[in-house]
Design an enzyme around this catalytic site. Structure first.
Site, PDB file in Angstrom:
ATOM      1  N   HIS A 161       0.859  -1.196   0.000  1.00  0.00           N
ATOM      2  CA  HIS A 161       0.000   0.000   0.000  1.00  0.00           C
ATOM      3  C   HIS A 161       0.889   1.237   0.000  1.00  0.00           C
ATOM      4  O   HIS A 161       2.029   1.190   0.488  1.00  0.00           O
ATOM      5  CB  HIS A 161      -0.894  -0.038   1.242  1.00  0.00           C
ATOM      6  CG  HIS A 161      -1.865   1.078   1.344  1.00  0.00           C
ATOM      7  ND1 HIS A 161      -1.522   2.307   1.857  1.00  0.00           N
ATOM      8  CD2 HIS A 161      -3.177   1.163   0.993  1.00  0.00           C
ATOM      9  CE1 HIS A 161      -2.579   3.097   1.834  1.00  0.00           C
ATOM     10  NE2 HIS A 161      -3.594   2.439   1.311  1.00  0.00           N
ATOM     11  N   VAL A 165       1.383   3.749   1.835  1.00  0.00           N
ATOM     12  CA  VAL A 165       2.021   4.225   3.063  1.00  0.00           C
ATOM     13  C   VAL A 165       3.084   3.266   3.588  1.00  0.00           C
ATOM     14  O   VAL A 165       3.767   3.574   4.559  1.00  0.00           O
ATOM     15  CB  VAL A 165       0.979   4.477   4.193  1.00  0.00           C
ATOM     16  CG1 VAL A 165      -0.040   5.499   3.752  1.00  0.00           C
ATOM     17  CG2 VAL A 165       0.304   3.180   4.635  1.00  0.00           C
ATOM     18  N   LYS A 166       3.248   2.104   2.935  1.00  0.00           N
ATOM     19  CA  LYS A 166       4.215   1.127   3.419  1.00  0.00           C
ATOM     20  C   LYS A 166       5.622   1.448   2.919  1.00  0.00           C
ATOM     21  O   LYS A 166       5.854   2.429   2.228  1.00  0.00           O
ATOM     22  CB  LYS A 166       3.792  -0.277   2.980  1.00  0.00           C
ATOM     23  CG  LYS A 166       2.426  -0.715   3.508  1.00  0.00           C
ATOM     24  CD  LYS A 166       2.354  -0.668   5.015  1.00  0.00           C
ATOM     25  CE  LYS A 166       1.188  -1.433   5.604  1.00  0.00           C
ATOM     26  NZ  LYS A 166      -0.131  -1.001   5.170  1.00  0.00           N
ATOM     27  N   HIS A 167       6.587   0.583   3.259  1.00  0.00           N
ATOM     28  CA  HIS A 167       8.002   0.873   2.970  1.00  0.00           C
ATOM     29  C   HIS A 167       8.285   0.997   1.484  1.00  0.00           C
ATOM     30  O   HIS A 167       9.095   1.825   1.064  1.00  0.00           O
ATOM     31  CB  HIS A 167       8.890  -0.209   3.586  1.00  0.00           C
ATOM     32  CG  HIS A 167       8.932  -0.155   5.074  1.00  0.00           C
ATOM     33  ND1 HIS A 167       7.913  -0.637   5.863  1.00  0.00           N
ATOM     34  CD2 HIS A 167       9.858   0.347   5.933  1.00  0.00           C
ATOM     35  CE1 HIS A 167       8.212  -0.444   7.137  1.00  0.00           C
ATOM     36  NE2 HIS A 167       9.386   0.149   7.210  1.00  0.00           N
TER      37      HIS A 167
END
Length: 383
Positions: A182, A184-186
């Site tokens: 997603h 917002v992930k790394h």
């Protein structure tokens, strides 16, 4: 002068990422093709696992992991209340019952609570690396081996984290590990997910289930093939495939992952040094675990003279959009009404919820942005 808003998280996309996607758009494959296989191989190599299976989302990864583990109606699976709903919903998708074990002060599931939650119906445990801090994997693994349970690591927060020198995703202490891509992930593929495993049997199940349960390999057919067009649906699977467009973005992002992680840790270090004298509980590494800092989640202490809501509002007034991670899953209306769970079941998780706040954390934060967050948090405690 209006100041820009700083969100708690956002994607970091550059021209290399755009070029990688554009090249796929000009090619022959848009859906599942060679880029997906390339991304899977690169990802497995990065985390240190034998196999990786790319899917359409982190939720799809959790669902397929449950099915590959053989979780069926009547089974129980131990989960954490302190996560996004998908970490428990995936058990319901398989027709089984999620059983909530309370957490520790870190936000991670408490291994002693896991042990207490095991019954004759328990089939698996799905612990979450909350915020990016690896949970006590060795203890969970011992409990699982003792009771014959499957361990599925929910590492949607923890790409780049380490436990006892092994990267999260290596499956050293688990059967499968799931990731989310997603925004917002790394790293991001828009939407998308990955499952890693060291088991060839689980790998084959996951590959089949992500594409309708359809088998195309001649050696695996149950009847003789009448021609090159032939295939067999041998299981009830799903359309959980990742596209080559997404995989191209993922490959490009994966190359930048070390830089992204280093930036997150540098931001966390500045926060921790600046907030050490405030009435806040701060996240950080443990002697056995290296934090990946998907979140920088602080908890307001009882003696702070300010509650979480007031801190949230004061930051928002300064254009700092913090977030709460999470509302405990067992308190959600669906779970209360259908599983009979509710407030009071997991007191540590409930206390965590009432005091926790995630501050902005993403590689694109500039030093000036970090200064603004630090100033706003510090000033909020002075009012």
């Amino acid at each position: 002068m209006n100041r820009s808003v700083i969100p708690y998280a956002r994607q970091t996309i550059d021209e290399e990422d755009i070029k990688a996607v554009t090249e796929v758009l000009k090619g022959d494959y848009l859906t599942t093709g060679p880029k997906v296989a390339e991304f899977e191989q690169a990802f497995a190599a990065w985390v240190g696992a034998k196999y990786a299976v790319a899917v359409s989302s982190g939720t799809a990864a959790l669902h397929l992991a449950c099915l590959a583990a053989g979780i069926n109606p009547g089974d129980e699976v131990i989960v954490t209340p302190m996560s996004f709903a998908a970490s428990a919903n995936c058990v319901l998708y398989a027709g089984a019952r999620p059983v909530f074990a309370d957490i520790e002060s870190t936000g991670n599931i408490d291994p002693s609570q896991v042990e207490q939650a095991v019954t004759s119906s328990t089939k698996a445990v799905i612990p979450v690396h909350y915020g990016g801090l690896p949970f006590r994997m060795e203890e969970i693994s011992r409990t699982a081996q003792k009771h014959g349970l499957t361990v599925v690591e929910d590492a949607c927060h923890a790409l780049g984290g380490e436990y006892r020198g092994s990267r999260i995703g290596s499956c050293r202490y688990s059967d499968m590990t799931v990731f989310s891509f997603h925004p917002v992930k790394h790293i991001t593929t828009g939407e998308g997910g990955m499952i890693t495993t060291n088991s060839q049997e689980l790998y084959q199940k996951l590959v089949d289930l992500r594409s309708h349960g359809i088998v195309r390999e001649l050696s695996r057919f149950e009847k003789e093939s009448p021609g090159g067009w032939y295939y067999e649906m041998q299981d009830l699977g799903f359309n959980y495939r990742m596209s080559d467009i997404q995989a191209a973005l993922g490959l490009s992002q994966l190359k930048k992952l070390p830089r992204f992680i280093n930036r997150r840790r540098a931001i966390a270090d500045r926060y921790s040094k600046s907030f050490k004298n405030l009435a806040l509980e701060l996240p950080g590494d443990t002697p056995e675990a290296k934090h990946a800092y998907h979140l920088y989640a602080v908890k307001v202490k009882a003696e702070a003279g300010i509650d979480r809501k007031k801190l949230y509002e004061r930051l928002k007034e300064q254009g700092i959009l913090a977030q709460v991670h999470y509302i405990p899953i067992h308190t959600m209306p669906y779970y209360r009404q259908n599983l009979g769970t509710g407030w009071g079941d997991c007191p540590v998780a409930e206390d965590h919820y009432h005091r926790v706040l995630s501050l902005p954390m993403y590689p694109g934060l500039t030093d000036d942005d970090v200064d603004r967050v630090i100033e706003a948090v510090t000033n909020a405690f002075r009012i």
